[in-house]
Design an enzyme around this catalytic site. Structure first.
Site, PDB file in Angstrom:
ATOM      1  N   GLY A  49     -49.163 -40.023 -44.455  1.00  0.00           N
ATOM      2  CA  GLY A  49     -50.608 -40.657 -44.245  1.00  0.00           C
ATOM      3  C   GLY A  49     -51.112 -41.405 -45.566  1.00  0.00           C
TER       4      GLY A  49
ATOM      5  N   GLN B 209     -58.846 -43.591 -50.008  1.00  0.00           N
ATOM      6  CA  GLN B 209     -58.180 -42.389 -51.273  1.00  0.00           C
ATOM      7  C   GLN B 209     -57.758 -43.376 -52.358  1.00  0.00           C
ATOM      8  OE1 GLN B 209     -55.182 -41.018 -47.812  1.00  0.00           O
ATOM      9  NE2 GLN B 209     -55.554 -38.808 -48.937  1.00  0.00           N
TER      10      GLN B 209
ATOM     11  N   CYS C  33     -53.785 -33.175 -47.180  1.00  0.00           N
ATOM     12  CA  CYS C  33     -53.758 -33.972 -47.894  1.00  0.00           C
ATOM     13  C   CYS C  33     -53.728 -34.351 -49.167  1.00  0.00           C
ATOM     14  CB  CYS C  33     -55.559 -34.435 -47.697  1.00  0.00           C
ATOM     15  SG  CYS C  33     -56.177 -35.265 -47.946  1.00  0.00           S
ATOM     16  N   LEU C  34     -53.339 -36.425 -49.457  1.00  0.00           N
ATOM     17  CA  LEU C  34     -52.523 -35.983 -50.767  1.00  0.00           C
ATOM     18  C   LEU C  34     -53.801 -36.324 -51.692  1.00  0.00           C
ATOM     19  CD1 LEU C  34     -50.870 -39.084 -50.084  1.00  0.00           C
ATOM     20  CD2 LEU C  34     -50.189 -36.908 -50.776  1.00  0.00           C
TER      21      LEU C  34
ATOM     22  N   HIS D 176     -57.144 -37.031 -39.403  1.00  0.00           N
ATOM     23  CA  HIS D 176     -56.487 -37.280 -40.104  1.00  0.00           C
ATOM     24  C   HIS D 176     -57.231 -38.244 -40.875  1.00  0.00           C
ATOM     25  CE1 HIS D 176     -55.695 -35.037 -43.786  1.00  0.00           C
ATOM     26  NE2 HIS D 176     -55.934 -36.159 -44.597  1.00  0.00           N
ATOM     27  N   GLU D 177     -56.472 -39.493 -40.780  1.00  0.00           N
ATOM     28  CA  GLU D 177     -56.404 -40.906 -41.418  1.00  0.00           C
ATOM     29  C   GLU D 177     -58.026 -40.961 -41.140  1.00  0.00           C
ATOM     30  OE1 GLU D 177     -54.503 -41.087 -43.789  1.00  0.00           O
ATOM     31  OE2 GLU D 177     -52.878 -39.408 -43.086  1.00  0.00           O
TER      32      GLU D 177
ATOM     33  N   HIS E  10     -61.387 -40.264 -43.081  1.00  0.00           N
ATOM     34  CA  HIS E  10     -60.929 -40.710 -44.675  1.00  0.00           C
ATOM     35  C   HIS E  10     -61.940 -42.157 -44.117  1.00  0.00           C
ATOM     36  CE1 HIS E  10     -58.649 -38.094 -46.840  1.00  0.00           C
ATOM     37  NE2 HIS E  10     -57.930 -38.220 -46.674  1.00  0.00           N
TER      38      HIS E  10
HETATM   39 NI    NI Z   1     -55.756 -37.115 -46.325  1.00  0.00          NI
END
Ligand code: NI
Length: 175
Positions: free
Chosen positions: A47, A52, A99-100, A141-142, A145
């Site tokens: 995701g 991000q 998370c990236l 989660h997404e 953000h």
């Molecule tokens: Ni994330």
């Protein structure tokens, strides 16, 4: 298409609530979404939110590989502008997330176990789905953000934040 830079925890772009996408079908949005998909796959991740990659817009991409959720199902690659989430229960379940933008860490995060979510694709299609478990977790989660929230801010027990170098030993002690 292009692989975009993913900003990391501490970057101001991750802290700001993002405004809606005016026109999900606009060429610039389609391009951004395609770049986000390529960036997510290259990372690799499941995701990615526009915030991000430093773009303040309500746009997310995600998928789950076949077999990844609790019932062995996957979720097709989904691009969603202006997603809205409605919890369908009061229960929250703990589950592990990464998370990236928070590389090398995993944390145990409470999330609603069942949600309805909706939004628009860059093809002008309206998506409305009921999701459970891992599917519901990824979407929550997404979408966090887009409100300037990272998963550690959702954690209730920071002793459950684990560095990847400790992951195997940690899970062995848990077993
Ligand atoms: Ni994330």
């Amino acid at each position: 298409m292009a692989i975009l830079d993913i900003v990391k925890m501490g970057h101001p772009a991750l802290r700001v609530p993002a405004p809606p996408v005016d026109d999900p079908q606009a060429p610039a949005i389609r391009q951004l979404a395609a770049d986000m998909v390529e960036t997510m796959h290259a990372a690799p991740g499941i995701g990615l939110a526009a915030t991000q990659v430093g773009v303040a817009l309500r746009l997310v991409v995600f998928y789950l590989p076949e077999g990844r959720d609790e019932r062995g199902r996957g979720v097709p690659l989904t691009i969603l502008a202006n997603p809205v989430i409605e919890p369908l229960d009061n229960d929250k379940a703990l589950g592990w997330e990464g998370c990236l933008s928070v590389p090398d860490w995993r944390g145990e995060v409470p999330r609603h176990t069942r949600i309805r979510y909706s939004g628009w694709t860059p093809d002008g299609e309206r998506i409305e789905r009921v999701a459970e478990g891992m599917h519901a977790r990824v979407v929550q989660h997404e979408c966090d953000h887009l409100d300037g929230l990272l998963y550690p801010q959702r954690m209730e027990d920071m002793s459950r934040l684990v560095h990847t170098s400790e992951w195997a030993a940690f899970m062995e002690r848990e077993a």
